[in-house]
Design an enzyme around this catalytic site. Structure first.
Site, PDB file in Angstrom:
ATOM      1  N   TYR A 149      55.918   2.486 -10.500  1.00 29.97           N
ATOM      2  CA  TYR A 149      56.783   3.140  -9.944  1.00 29.97           C
ATOM      3  C   TYR A 149      56.691   3.696  -8.523  1.00 29.97           C
ATOM      4  O   TYR A 149      57.718   3.527  -7.698  1.00 29.97           O
ATOM      5  CB  TYR A 149      57.312   4.219 -11.177  1.00 29.97           C
ATOM      6  CG  TYR A 149      58.711   4.892 -10.388  1.00 29.97           C
ATOM      7  CD1 TYR A 149      58.435   6.098 -10.162  1.00 29.97           C
ATOM      8  CD2 TYR A 149      59.874   4.621 -10.619  1.00 29.97           C
ATOM      9  CE1 TYR A 149      59.697   6.934  -9.396  1.00 29.97           C
ATOM     10  CE2 TYR A 149      61.051   5.161  -9.955  1.00 29.97           C
ATOM     11  CZ  TYR A 149      60.923   6.469  -9.190  1.00 29.97           C
ATOM     12  OH  TYR A 149      61.807   7.105  -8.995  1.00 29.97           O
ATOM     13  N   ARG A 196      55.589  18.710  -8.463  1.00 29.64           N
ATOM     14  CA  ARG A 196      56.284  19.884  -7.711  1.00 29.64           C
ATOM     15  C   ARG A 196      57.968  19.912  -8.236  1.00 29.64           C
ATOM     16  O   ARG A 196      58.379  21.030  -8.694  1.00 29.64           O
ATOM     17  CB  ARG A 196      56.504  19.747  -6.113  1.00 29.64           C
ATOM     18  CG  ARG A 196      57.275  20.786  -5.739  1.00 29.64           C
ATOM     19  CD  ARG A 196      57.594  20.423  -4.101  1.00 29.64           C
ATOM     20  NE  ARG A 196      58.348  19.220  -4.118  1.00 29.64           N
ATOM     21  CZ  ARG A 196      58.685  18.711  -2.872  1.00 29.64           C
ATOM     22  NH1 ARG A 196      58.183  19.024  -1.554  1.00 29.64           N
ATOM     23  NH2 ARG A 196      59.753  17.662  -2.917  1.00 29.64           N
ATOM     24  N   ARG A 206      66.240  13.707 -15.705  1.00 27.11           N
ATOM     25  CA  ARG A 206      65.326  12.788 -15.405  1.00 27.11           C
ATOM     26  C   ARG A 206      63.635  13.152 -15.485  1.00 27.11           C
ATOM     27  O   ARG A 206      63.456  14.292 -15.459  1.00 27.11           O
ATOM     28  CB  ARG A 206      65.494  12.449 -13.896  1.00 27.11           C
ATOM     29  CG  ARG A 206      66.658  11.981 -13.272  1.00 27.11           C
ATOM     30  CD  ARG A 206      66.845  12.021 -12.049  1.00 27.11           C
ATOM     31  NE  ARG A 206      66.209  10.787 -11.419  1.00 27.11           N
ATOM     32  CZ  ARG A 206      66.850   9.823 -10.700  1.00 27.11           C
ATOM     33  NH1 ARG A 206      68.162  10.031 -10.351  1.00 27.11           N
ATOM     34  NH2 ARG A 206      66.293   8.792 -10.291  1.00 27.11           N
ATOM     35  N   PHE A 266      52.519  11.729  13.015  1.00 30.77           N
ATOM     36  CA  PHE A 266      53.737  11.191  12.012  1.00 30.77           C
ATOM     37  C   PHE A 266      52.868  10.879  10.485  1.00 30.77           C
ATOM     38  O   PHE A 266      53.776  11.580   9.639  1.00 30.77           O
ATOM     39  CB  PHE A 266      54.198   9.965  12.536  1.00 30.77           C
ATOM     40  CG  PHE A 266      55.390   9.278  11.579  1.00 30.77           C
ATOM     41  CD1 PHE A 266      54.818   8.243  10.787  1.00 30.77           C
ATOM     42  CD2 PHE A 266      56.564   9.683  11.405  1.00 30.77           C
ATOM     43  CE1 PHE A 266      55.615   7.728   9.869  1.00 30.77           C
ATOM     44  CE2 PHE A 266      57.358   9.109  10.767  1.00 30.77           C
ATOM     45  CZ  PHE A 266      56.998   7.908   9.850  1.00 30.77           C
TER      46      PHE A 266
HETATM   47  C1  LIG Z   1      59.321   8.862  -1.005  1.00 28.26           C
HETATM   48  C2  LIG Z   1      58.537   9.042   0.234  1.00 28.26           C
HETATM   49  C3  LIG Z   1      57.363   9.760  -0.038  1.00 28.26           C
HETATM   50  C4  LIG Z   1      58.079   7.646   0.937  1.00 28.26           C
HETATM   51  C5  LIG Z   1      59.478   9.888   1.410  1.00 28.26           C
HETATM   52  N1  LIG Z   1      58.985  10.101   2.313  1.00 28.26           N
HETATM   53  C6  LIG Z   1      58.489  11.218   2.835  1.00 28.26           C
HETATM   54  O1  LIG Z   1      58.184  11.964   1.852  1.00 28.26           O
HETATM   55  C7  LIG Z   1      58.322  11.559   4.551  1.00 28.26           C
HETATM   56  C8  LIG Z   1      58.233  13.069   4.558  1.00 28.26           C
HETATM   57  C9  LIG Z   1      59.232  13.715   4.203  1.00 28.26           C
HETATM   58  O2  LIG Z   1      60.579  12.991   4.042  1.00 28.26           O
HETATM   59  N2  LIG Z   1      59.244  15.025   3.920  1.00 28.26           N
HETATM   60  C10 LIG Z   1      60.704  15.875   3.614  1.00 28.26           C
HETATM   61  C11 LIG Z   1      60.228  16.890   2.592  1.00 28.26           C
HETATM   62  C12 LIG Z   1      60.114  16.539   1.332  1.00 28.26           C
HETATM   63  O3  LIG Z   1      60.900  15.179   0.966  1.00 28.26           O
HETATM   64  O4  LIG Z   1      59.164  16.906   0.575  1.00 28.26           O
HETATM   65  C13 LIG Z   1      61.160  16.725   4.896  1.00 28.26           C
HETATM   66  O5  LIG Z   1      62.142  17.064   4.826  1.00 28.26           O
HETATM   67  O6  LIG Z   1      60.265  17.081   5.814  1.00 28.26           O
HETATM   68  O7  LIG Z   1      56.967  10.937   4.786  1.00 28.26           O
HETATM   69  C14 LIG Z   1      56.829   9.588   4.362  1.00 28.26           C
HETATM   70  C15 LIG Z   1      55.842   9.071   5.065  1.00 28.26           C
HETATM   71  C16 LIG Z   1      55.252   9.484   6.508  1.00 28.26           C
HETATM   72  C17 LIG Z   1      54.264   8.989   7.039  1.00 28.26           C
HETATM   73  C18 LIG Z   1      53.445   8.010   6.583  1.00 28.26           C
HETATM   74  C19 LIG Z   1      53.815   7.526   5.351  1.00 28.26           C
HETATM   75  C20 LIG Z   1      52.796   6.424   4.751  1.00 28.26           C
HETATM   76  C21 LIG Z   1      53.214   5.996   3.507  1.00 28.26           C
HETATM   77  C22 LIG Z   1      54.603   6.448   2.784  1.00 28.26           C
HETATM   78  C23 LIG Z   1      55.261   7.449   3.179  1.00 28.26           C
HETATM   79  C24 LIG Z   1      54.950   7.950   4.505  1.00 28.26           C
HETATM   80  C25 LIG Z   1      57.930   8.516   4.600  1.00 28.26           C
HETATM   81  C26 LIG Z   1      58.191   7.682   5.369  1.00 28.26           C
HETATM   82  C27 LIG Z   1      59.429   7.066   5.554  1.00 28.26           C
HETATM   83 CL1  LIG Z   1      59.741   5.824   6.696  1.00 28.26          CL
HETATM   84  C28 LIG Z   1      60.518   7.323   4.591  1.00 28.26           C
HETATM   85  C29 LIG Z   1      60.297   8.133   3.501  1.00 28.26           C
HETATM   86  C30 LIG Z   1      59.206   9.085   3.438  1.00 28.26           C
END
Ligand SMILES: CC(C)(C)CN1C(=O)[C@@H](CC(=O)N[C@@H](CC(=O)O)C(=O)O)O[C@H](c2cccc3ccccc23)c2cc(Cl)ccc21
Length: 348
Positions: A149, A196, A206, A266
């Site tokens: 998942y 968390r 869920r 990033f």
């Molecule tokens: C589910 C997830 C972890 C992939 C979501 N995800 C992330 O969590 C974001 C961070 C984020 O959205 N933080 C939220 C707070 C929170 O949700 O806790 C904020 O508002 O700061 O970072 C990731 C992310 C950033 C950098 C490298 C990555 C490599 C592999 C996978 C994910 C990676 C992310 C990068 C992209 Cl392009 C798209 C989504 C994400």
């Protein structure tokens, strides 16, 4: 040459980005010129997919149809979506999705291909999951299901980002070849969020914690919130944290391979937030009652300090030490956690 209309639609993509996630949006906008737009649009396409998967008011067949065809939808000029429930957080994004599609179609073809490829894999994975979840309420039975998942919703994001980094020329092709490392980057973030968000998800009906873990401690998933199961709940929580700690060496290995400063920031910032969150939730039974977040001041300090590998390693060392300090000899997982920490310390 960019027309006024094109400039307006690009600006509104960044407005949507800032609407969906303020703090992370700022980090995306710090990315090198060559990567900024493709990562911004990758993020928004993923949010679009997530808004469909998350919407419990959507008819199941309709949801599955949208998830499995989203990789084609992003090529359909003018497509918008108005069927989201009224309280769906990012429904605005899909109502104006034609703007996102316009900008997506202006990306270099190789960036479009990366985004469409991951969208297809993720959409199919989500569709498989929501169909399965519909059959019985614990679709995440085994640790293997849990890893699968998290691979679909987060590991694949790592695949896509590594492909974009390599395609841009700002990072080596090698970063995209090692799928295990890219996957671990996503799993570490997603699994930490799932720990968390225990209470928030429970209240939304869920559950993402694997029954193979929580079933060792209680009969019903919601028993973990009851005072009479306090010791079981603490042992269950440390079992979940133990599962996440195994991803730390791979996360640090991935970060150590990055060359471009903006790409490093990033990638590093969400990871240091996650290790900080993991230390906060470890042996903290409040997670069964409310959503825990690291304090804003601490988050800002982490962002300022995560500029290079040495600093990131010392931040990880600090929080792994905090977990080790909180580790209790009476906890059935005490030894396993000590060994997981030992494996991480070899690295740092
Ligand atoms: C589910 C997830 C972890 C992939 C979501 N995800 C992330 O969590 C974001 C961070 C984020 O959205 N933080 C939220 C707070 C929170 O949700 O806790 C904020 O508002 O700061 O970072 C990731 C992310 C950033 C950098 C490298 C990555 C490599 C592999 C996978 C994910 C990676 C992310 C990068 C992209 Cl392009 C798209 C989504 C994400």
């Amino acid at each position: 040459q960019q027309t006024l209309a094109q400039d307006t639609s690009k600006k509104s993509c960044y407005e949507f980005l800032n609407m969906t996630s303020r703090s992370f949006a700022a980090v995306i906008q710090e990315l090198d010129e060559e990567l900024r737009d493709s990562v911004c649009l990758f993020y928004l396409v993923l949010r679009g997919l997530d808004t469909i998967e998350d919407d419990m008011s959507l008819d199941l067949n309709r949801k599955v149809e949208l998830l499995r065809s989203f990789d084609q939808i992003i090529y359909q000029k003018g497509w918008t979506f108005n069927e989201n429930g009224p309280n769906e957080k990012d429904r605005e994004l899909l109502v104006h999705f034609d703007v996102i599609i316009n900008e997506f179609l202006r990306l270099k073809p190789e960036y479009q291909k990366v985004i469409a490829n991951i969208t297809k894999l993720m959409g199919d994975g989500m569709a498989d999951y929501v169909s399965g979840e519909h059959r019985e309420n614990t679709a995440i039975a085994t640790v293997k299901d849990f890893d699968l998942y998290c691979h679909y919703v987060a590991g694949l994001v790592g695949y896509g980002l590594s492909d974009l980094f390599a395609a841009s020329g700002l990072e080596s092709k090698e970063i995209a070849d090692d799928k295990v490392l890219s996957n671990a980057m996503g799993l570490f973030l997603q699994k930490t969020n799932i720990i968390r968000d225990y209470r928030e998800d429970l209240d939304d009906g869920r559950q993402f914690w694997p029954k193979e873990i929580w079933g060792k401690y209680v009969e019903k998933f919601s028993d973990l919130t009851k005072p009479e199961y306090k010791d079981k709940a603490q042992a269950c929580l440390s079992d979940m944290v133990l599962n996440v700690l195994d991803d730390v060496p791979q996360v640090l290995t991935y970060l150590s391979k990055l060359k471009n400063q903006s790409v490093f920031n990033f990638c590093a910032i969400p990871q240091v937030m996650a290790i900080s969150t993991l230390a906060l939730v470890f042996n903290n039974l409040d997670i069964y009652h409310r959503n825990l977040k690291i304090r804003k001041g601490q988050a800002v300090k982490l962002i300022m300090d995560s500029k290079d590998m040495d600093h990131v390693v010392s931040i990880f060392r600090q929080y792994v030490f905090e977990i080790s300090r909180k580790n209790e000899a009476t906890d059935p997982n005490f030894m396993k956690i000590s060994m997981a920490i030992g494996r991480i310390e070899q690295w740092i």
